[in-house]
Write an enzyme that holds these catalytic residues in place. Structure first.
Site, mmCIF file in Angstrom:
data_model
loop_
_atom_site.group_PDB
_atom_site.id
_atom_site.type_symbol
_atom_site.label_atom_id
_atom_site.label_comp_id
_atom_site.label_asym_id
_atom_site.label_seq_id
_atom_site.Cartn_x
_atom_site.Cartn_y
_atom_site.Cartn_z
ATOM 1 N N VAL A 58 0.678 -1.361 0.248
ATOM 2 C CA VAL A 58 0.187 0.304 -0.372
ATOM 3 C C VAL A 58 0.770 1.743 -0.045
ATOM 4 O O VAL A 58 0.663 2.242 -0.027
ATOM 5 C CB VAL A 58 -1.299 0.065 1.189
ATOM 6 C CG1 VAL A 58 -1.975 -1.425 0.671
ATOM 7 C CG2 VAL A 58 -0.446 0.307 2.917
ATOM 8 N N TYR A 146 8.451 3.179 13.857
ATOM 9 C CA TYR A 146 6.793 3.339 13.612
ATOM 10 C C TYR A 146 6.546 4.692 14.735
ATOM 11 O O TYR A 146 5.557 4.629 14.068
ATOM 12 C CB TYR A 146 6.810 1.928 15.294
ATOM 13 C CG TYR A 146 6.211 1.177 14.946
ATOM 14 C CD1 TYR A 146 5.256 0.552 14.117
ATOM 15 C CD2 TYR A 146 4.959 1.230 16.276
ATOM 16 C CE1 TYR A 146 3.982 0.076 14.658
ATOM 17 C CE2 TYR A 146 3.376 0.098 16.459
ATOM 18 C CZ TYR A 146 3.071 0.431 15.390
ATOM 19 O OH TYR A 146 1.749 -0.286 15.753
#
Ligand code: UDP
Length: 322
Positions: A58, A146
């Site tokens: 994606v 992250y």
């Protein structure tokens, strides 16, 4: 029939979401680049006409023909070991990937829910963590790839909501466990169960006084489902507030598995949060949600899953992406 796109579909949470939406009567498109996901988790869905799978990353332009009503963006490495191994992909899927999916949601007039994390609070100075706490995050530490990707994800999601009027939802997920976790994903529960099954000592990082609060996957999926169906666009914590130290957690796993091993202590990784517990007042009042499966029941179910795997499957979950 309503159509939902779930990214990260072959992963731990994504695969449980696919099951839930199929059960609710949706037509589900699962998308995954299979870097950390495993098709085994959704193999049982391939025979259903309501399920389609797209092998796609994606972070690149996402094309889905036809109508879409909902998008759930769950694609991301999600354990410290994974995002240390693939830091750039971790940053890209949370930033570029989220941007692509927001664009897709806008084009399809779909509602989108993005998976955020308790990591947006970093090593928190406020305890337990409510949604209006801004966090204490090291942007350049090992977890920064992250944490900051997820913080950017929240920012761009809010921007699409405010600027384009897009229907958006943000869930902040706290530590979750259950069947389909990878044995080698680095997280504490599969690490401890794997060690117990192999007859090794359980590796506690630091002195084991750091805390976490573990939520069983079925409770988490219920909270996410309710949030998606709600009309609330600000972030909502979903997790189980039952807090425990990692050393106590190790003792619980030893008891559960009947292992004869002991805890052994290793150095604490950099920026490992010292305590974590969700304040779930918002989820309770807005979604009428709270966890229903306690740790002893959840751990029993999770251990039963790992014990039911064949040696080949155990090998696969232990060595995928090793
Ligand atoms: N941990 C541990 N032994 C292991 C793996 C993890 O003691 O073999 C600790 C880790 O240092 C952290 C806690 O368990 O304090 C939870 O780690 P996990 O990676 O599951 O999640 P997170 O740190 O992202 O909450």
């Amino acid at each position: 029939m309503k159509r939902v796109l779930i990214t990260g579909a072959a992963g731990f949470l994504g695969s449980h979401l696919c099951d839930r939406f199929i059960k609710e009567g949706y037509s589900v498109i699962g998308m995954d680049n299979l870097i950390t996901g495993d098709l085994k988790n959704i193999e049982h869905l391939f025979k259903l006409k309501e399920f389609e799978f797209y092998h796609h990353d994606v972070s690149k332009f996402v094309y889905v023909p036809g109508e879409l009503h909902y998008i759930l963006h769950f694609a991301s490495p999600a354990s410290p070991i994974d995002y240390l191994k693939i830091p750039i992909q971790t940053l890209k899927v949370g930033s570029l990937g989220t941007h692509n999916l927001l664009g897709l949601a806008k084009a399809k007039n779909a509602r989108i829910l993005v998976a955020s994390t308790s990591e947006v609070y970093g090593d928190p100075m406020v305890h337990p963590q409510p949604e209006d706490y801004w966090g204490h995050v090291n942007p350049i530490g090992p977890r920064g790839v992250y944490d900051e990707a997820k913080r950017f994800q929240e920012a761009i999601t809010m921007a699409y909501h405010n600027f384009h009027g897009l229907e958006t939802r943000i869930v902040r997920i706290f530590n979750t466990y259950g069947p389909r976790m990878r044995l080698n994903d680095g997280r504490v529960l599969p690490a401890f169960i794997g060690q117990a099954l192999r007859g090794e000592d359980l590796t506690v990082f630091g002195d084991g006084t750091q805390t976490r609060s573990f939520c069983y996957v079925d409770d988490l999926i219920e909270g996410i489902y309710r949030l998606l169906m709600s009309d609330y666009h600000l972030p909502v914590n979903i997790g189980n507030p039952d807090e425990i130290t990692i050393a106590e957690f190790g003792e619980e796993i030893i008891k559960l598995t009947g292992a004869n091993q002991q805890l052994v202590f290793h150095p604490l990784p950099t920026d490992d949060p010292k305590q974590r517990q969700p304040d779930i007042s918002r989820a309770k009042s807005i979604l009428g949600w709270e966890p229903t499966i306690n740790r002893s029941e959840g751990l029993k179910r999770t251990y039963a899953y790992f014990k039911s795997l064949t040696p080949e499957e155990l090998h696969r979950t232990a060595h995928r992406f090793a």
